[in-house]
Scaffold this motif. Structure first.
Motif: not given
Length: 120
Positions: A60-69, A111-120
């Motif tokens: 399971r993941l949750r969004i942590a950081v939106v570096k670029n979107l 869409t272009k994305f650079s994202l960080v997801y954390q484990y829940v």
């Protein structure tokens, strides 16, 4: 709220780097966003990316950081029923996943994305 199999379905997954999905244009989200002119909400795109990564990694993941979107063009499900989500770069850490990629159909980038997801 899970979006997979209600808001969208996986059509094809050649490998972990490239997943084609189909939007369900009759989903209640589209009746609210916007009636008579449905547009895929950006937050739903972020959630779709997370759910696809969850399927691949079985965590399971949750969004942590939106570096670029960048939303380059709207995804209108009646005009563009399928898109491909391409994960161009993926780095897993002890705490989560850093992912870069694009949402495309053919040559059209949505869409272009650079994202960080954390484990829940």
């Amino acid at each position: 709220m899970r979006l997979i199999d209600s808001f969208f379905s996986v059509v094809e997954q050649a490998d972990e780097a490239c997943v084609t999905v189909r939007f369900h244009a009759d989903h209640p989200i589209y009746r609210a966003h916007f009636p008579g002119n449905p547009i895929t909400p950006g937050v739903c795109i972020l959630k779709m990316i997370a759910e696809l990564l969850e399927l691949q990694g079985q965590k399971r993941l949750r969004i942590a950081v939106v570096k670029n979107l960048k939303f380059a063009a709207p995804i209108i499900p009646t005009d563009v029923p399928t898109v491909t989500i391409r994960f161009d770069k993926r780095t897993e850490t002890e705490t989560g996943i850093h992912v870069k990629g694009v949402v495309v159909q053919g040559e059209q980038v949505y869409t272009k994305f650079s994202l960080v997801y954390q484990y829940v």
